[in-house]
Design an enzyme around this catalytic site. Structure first.
Site, short mmCIF file in Angstrom:
data_model
loop_
_atom_site.label_atom_id
_atom_site.label_comp_id
_atom_site.label_asym_id
_atom_site.label_seq_id
_atom_site.Cartn_x
_atom_site.Cartn_y
_atom_site.Cartn_z
N GLY A 89 -1.37 7.57 4.81
CA GLY A 89 -0.57 6.76 3.89
C GLY A 89 0.90 6.78 4.20
CG ASP A 146 -2.11 1.00 0.99
OD1 ASP A 146 -2.19 1.65 -0.08
OD2 ASP A 146 -2.95 1.14 1.92
#
Lengths: 446, 182, 308
Positions: free
Chosen positions: A344, A325
């Protein structure tokens, strides 16, 4: 200030000429599909595997060779969940820099998510990404959007995107909130034998949350994202997959409940695969400490109970895949108030080291299983035709130095961004060489 | 710290305070407009003893006040940690009064300077007189005491240390010397 | 001897000695506030920036008064709306302010952790005037100062804090600070306004007002933000009032000397009945007075020394 490792060699893949022969000598070859786990020589020629042999045939005796003694030679690792930001946010990452980071992390291929600007929601944008990825160090497989503009309202032209080269569809970053749209997406995608990759989050519950809802979020006064925000949608999408018979892939599983739901669904025969990320294996919410925005991601780091369950899921194959990711962000989106910071973290260059350190070296995952989670399964799920070293297969190979100790220092990353959750962490093991189509695209000089 | 010289024992302290009291009595006749204020910490007890003597001799009922000068100090920037703020309590209106300010040691004069500023914030006394038990010289400001128990010359590595039975285990006044590293 | 902290970011983890020192010092400043001239020259020449990213006239005025009474130079920097992701970053803002040579920053911000973030951006001393849902340490200190002033001690007293606990940084700071001082704290509110996971606060919770106030020496009511109704935390103001308003009837069920507190501003007739707010047990205005003394004490204790 930013220091690059000067010695590492990258090459650009020039696919106009066939790759010359290459011999990888004396490595421990780990190929679960062919049940190989022994010291052998891997011979590549014209971009394909010629064979895994005990003795190098005379015709290759003079071919260029890589000494892999003490190292693992495995089918090329695939990171099936990365954000390369191109088009739109080339200040964070580009396909060129992202694939360099991938090659340096040992990945011969990545699947990039469609939440770019604009979103990858039509044929031409898929073609654009594929074209931009030509001659890059690692292969790139775009994932198309499920809905136009990732808005969850109208289906994107899935058929055209698959025709153009999309290997899956996803609205990653968001769930498809409306259940009827998701049902249609699953039904429709059945025609193309692609997985629908599900980002599972009930935003009505997770709204305003920034970290896992729990004792720690109460302590530091940050609104939480409860585990049920993920699990409710995991449950929904599993039910939809079961009902429609479609194939789904649950992205970035972070909770014990999600692991349980996927395990139960697999037992019932639901056509589901699942992935988790190295940070859910290695870190928990308390590691955020005093508001470390480089440990802020979505889904958030959970509790140790969840972490333990996720590890168990990877071990027992409930979770098929480990993917990073990889989500690059510029400093001005991270060096801010915690609640204002972007979600993130990057992961391409730490993924392998974290899984080796936190699972393989701890005996929680065998080397064979690791190769399954990081190469075989993503290849199978995305239909890439790799993940094994059989004769005639594409010569995508990762050479791993499993024991090399190193410390994570984001200044040395090939990624354009520095937002790693593992800064300063001591890890054991990394990719020492990456071979794509029979060419050594990355060669780590120590 | 090591002791150098006993400047006053209990008897010496009594005599000095009695002498200061009598000098105060000579200079001040109207005790209805007279107030005594002791400076934290040990000046407070000296002020109480002087007040008691005045009350006995003049047959009046003066109360002594307490003044903490911490907030008025000019050396706070030099201290790494802020000193404790202690009690200030002046149980009478100082406007128009003749105030006797009492402290144990007069040295640089900076504490007295701070005390004058602090007192002025409470009102406008008619006069302020200063009584100290020891004037050890080396003044850094043009401040002199009106009443002095004893005048000595000291070095900068020396300390004058008063003990009073109200707070300590004895009445005594010692000249001490800082040892290396203190 | 002196205080062991460099900044006041919260009361979580602050020692009993430090809290006691801050309260004792506040008592001394309370005495200063009784003087005719309420100004002391202690922090003359020090510049204190009041960096308020959230509207709060009361807290800002209280800090500003405290700064002026210590002879510091206050500089007010208010950003009415925390325009995150727009314009200048917080780090740039604080760096720019620091470049103008300032000594202390009093900060209020809607994001938890901003005071800590500022300590990583600047050498100035940081005082938290409220950060998101996290802490509001000077409010908790003034609450404890008021209780100690009125009841003579803190150890062993029971405090019921009632209302929107989930969104209350006052409740958090008090839970930590009061527990450290040996007080028994119970938090109370409708389950929708209590944190789901509260073990880290170290105090019990209940949704039953009568259970919470049973045996309490202090009842602290929190302000109910009306917008919580729109988010579905409770059905109607009327139902909230019926369940959680502290009124005369509930006051009479408690000992005569119970203290009624409120961090203000009060929603009269919602969380607190007017006759209780204005009654003899109410120390709400004393809290406001003590707020200035506490803030003077904090600024004084942290404002000394060349490096703070």
């Amino acid at each position: 200030m930013v220091k690059k490792r000067e010695n590492d060699a990258f090459i650009r893949c020039d696919n106009s000429r066939p790759a010359p022969p290459l011999v990888i000598r004396q490595g421990r070859v780990i190929d679960p599909v062919n049940s190989i786990d022994r010291v052998a020589q891997v011979i590549c020629t014209e971009g394909k595997i010629f064979g895994v042999v005990d003795e190098v045939p005379a015709e290759f005796a003079d071919a260029p060779a890589i000494d892999a003694a003490g190292k693992w030679v495995v089918p090329g690792l695939v990171d099936m969940h990365v954000h390369l930001r191109e088009p739109g946010r080339e200040d964070k990452e580009t396909i060129a820099t992202g694939t360099r980071a991938a090659a340096a992390g040992g990945f011969t291929a990545v699947a990039c998510m469609p939440n770019t600007q604009p979103a990858l929601d039509e044929e031409s944008k898929i073609r654009y990404v594929i074209q931009r990825g030509e001659n890059c160090p690692s292969r790139i497989y775009p994932v198309g959007a499920i809905t136009k503009g990732l808005e969850g309202e109208e289906l994107a032209p899935i058929g055209e995107m698959v025709h153009a080269g999309a290997r899956a569809v996803s609205d990653d970053g968001k769930s498809v909130a409306r259940t009827n749209i998701m049902r249609n997406a699953l039904n429709y995608s059945k025609s193309f034998n692609i997985p629908v990759i599900c980002h599972c989050e009930d935003t009505a519950i997770s709204q305003k949350g920034h970290i896992n809802e729990g004792v720690f979020s109460t302590h530091i006064g940050i609104r939480g994202i409860p585990t049920i925000a993920e699990e409710i949608v995991v449950a929904r999408d599993l039910l939809l997959a079961e009902y429609t018979g479609a194939r789904i892939h649950i992205a970035h599983v972070s909770t014990a409940g999600s692991v349980r739901l996927v395990r139960e669904a697999k037992a019932r025969g639901v056509n589901v695969t699942a992935e988790t990320c190295p940070h859910y294996v290695a870190l928990i919410d308390e590691d955020i400490g005093r508001y470390d925005t480089n440990k802020k991601m979505n889904p958030p780091l959970r509790t140790d109970r969840d972490r333990t369950a996720v590890i168990a899921g990877v071990t027992d194959n409930t979770i098929d895949v480990v993917a990073s990711d990889h989500a690059p962000h510029v400093p001005e989106e991270k060096d801010v108030e915690f609640e204002a910071a972007a979600f993130g973290v990057i992961g391409l260059e730490t993924s392998l080291g974290v899984i080796l350190t936190f699972m393989v070296h701890k005996g929680l995952l065998s080397p064979l299983q690791m190769v399954e989670r990081m190469s075989v399964a993503p290849n199978r799920i995305l239909g890439l035709g790799g993940g094994f070293l059989s004769r005639g297969a594409c010569a995508d190979i990762t050479i791993i130095d499993p024991q090399a100790p190193w410390s994570v220092d984001a200044r040395n990353f090939y990624s354009k961004s520095r937002n790693t959750a593992f800064e300063g962490m001591k890890l054991q093991g990394y990719a020492s060489g990456t071979i794509v189509g029979g060419r050594a695209v990355f060669n780590r000089k120590v | 710290m090591k002791k150098i010289e006993l400047l006053m024992d209990k008897h010496g302290l009594d005599l000095a305070l009695t002498r200061i009291t009598h000098q105060v009595l000579e200079r001040n006749r109207d005790f209805s407009t007279f107030g005594v204020v002791g400076m934290q910490t040990r000046g407070v007890f000296l002020a109480q003893r002087i007040t008691k003597r005045i009350n006995e001799i003049e047959n009046c009922t003066l109360e002594s006040g307490i003044l903490d000068t911490t907030l008025y100090r000019d050396d706070y920037k030099m201290a790494f940690r802020q000193p404790h703020v202690k009690v200030t309590s002046i149980p009478f209106d100082i406007n128009g009064m003749n105030i006797l300010l009492v402290d144990d040691v007069l040295y640089t004069g900076r504490t007295v300077r701070a005390a004058l500023d602090a007192l002025m914030d409470f009102g406008r006394p008619k006069t302020i007189q200063l009584a100290v038990l020891i004037d050890r010289g080396n003044h850094e400001l043009p401040i002199r005491a009106d009443y002095v128990g004893k005048k000595i010359t000291t070095l900068s590595n020396q300390v004058v240390s008063l003990k009073v039975t109200e707070k300590d285990d004895e009445d005594s006044l010692w000249l001490m010397e800082l040892e290396k590293g203190e | 001897m002196g205080i062991s902290i460099q900044h006041l970011l919260g009361l979580d983890g602050i020692s009993r000695e430090d809290i006691t020192l801050m309260l004792d010092t506040a008592d001394s400043f309370y005495e200063v506030l009784q003087r005719e001239i309420k100004v002391v020259p202690t922090l003359r020449g020090k510049t204190v920036v009041n960096l308020f990213y959230e509207d709060s006239t009361r807290t800002r005025i209280s800090f500003e008064l405290a700064e002026k009474r210590l002879s510091a130079s206050p500089l007010n920097f208010s950003v009415s709306n925390s325009s995150v992701n727009k314009g200048e970053t917080l780090r740039d803002t604080i760096k720019n302010i620091e470049a103008m040579k300032i000594d202390m920053v009093v900060v209020r911000h809607s994001c938890a952790g901003v005071p800590y973030f500022l300590t990583q951006c600047t050498d100035a001393v940081i005082v938290n005037a409220g950060d998101g849902l996290h802490e509001h340490p000077t409010q908790a200190l003034l609450d404890m100062m008021t209780i100690r002033q009125k009841l003579g001690r803190l150890e062993g007293l029971k405090v019921a804090i009632i209302g929107d606990i989930f969104h209350s940084r006052v409740a958090r700071s008090n839970a930590w600070g009061m527990s450290t001082m040996g007080m028994k704290v119970v938090l109370c509110g409708p389950p929708t306004l209590l944190p789901q996971h509260y073990e880290s606060l170290g105090v019990p919770m209940t949704d039953d007002l009568n259970e919470a106030i049973d045996g309490a020496d202090v009842v602290m009511m929190l302000r109910l933000q009306r917008e919580r109704q729109a988010s579905g935390a409770f059905p109607t103001i009327r139902e909230y009032r019926n369940r959680y308003c502290f009124d005369l009837e509930k006051l009479f069920s408690l000992p005569e000397n119970v203290l009624v507190m409120h961090p203000g501003p009060i929603n009269r007739g919602i969380e607190l009945a007017s006759d209780v707010a204005d009654g003899n047990n109410s120390v709400i205005l004393q809290q406001v007075t003590n707020g200035v003394a506490v803030r003077m004490a904090v600024l004084y204790l942290l404002g000394g020394g060349e490096n703070g």
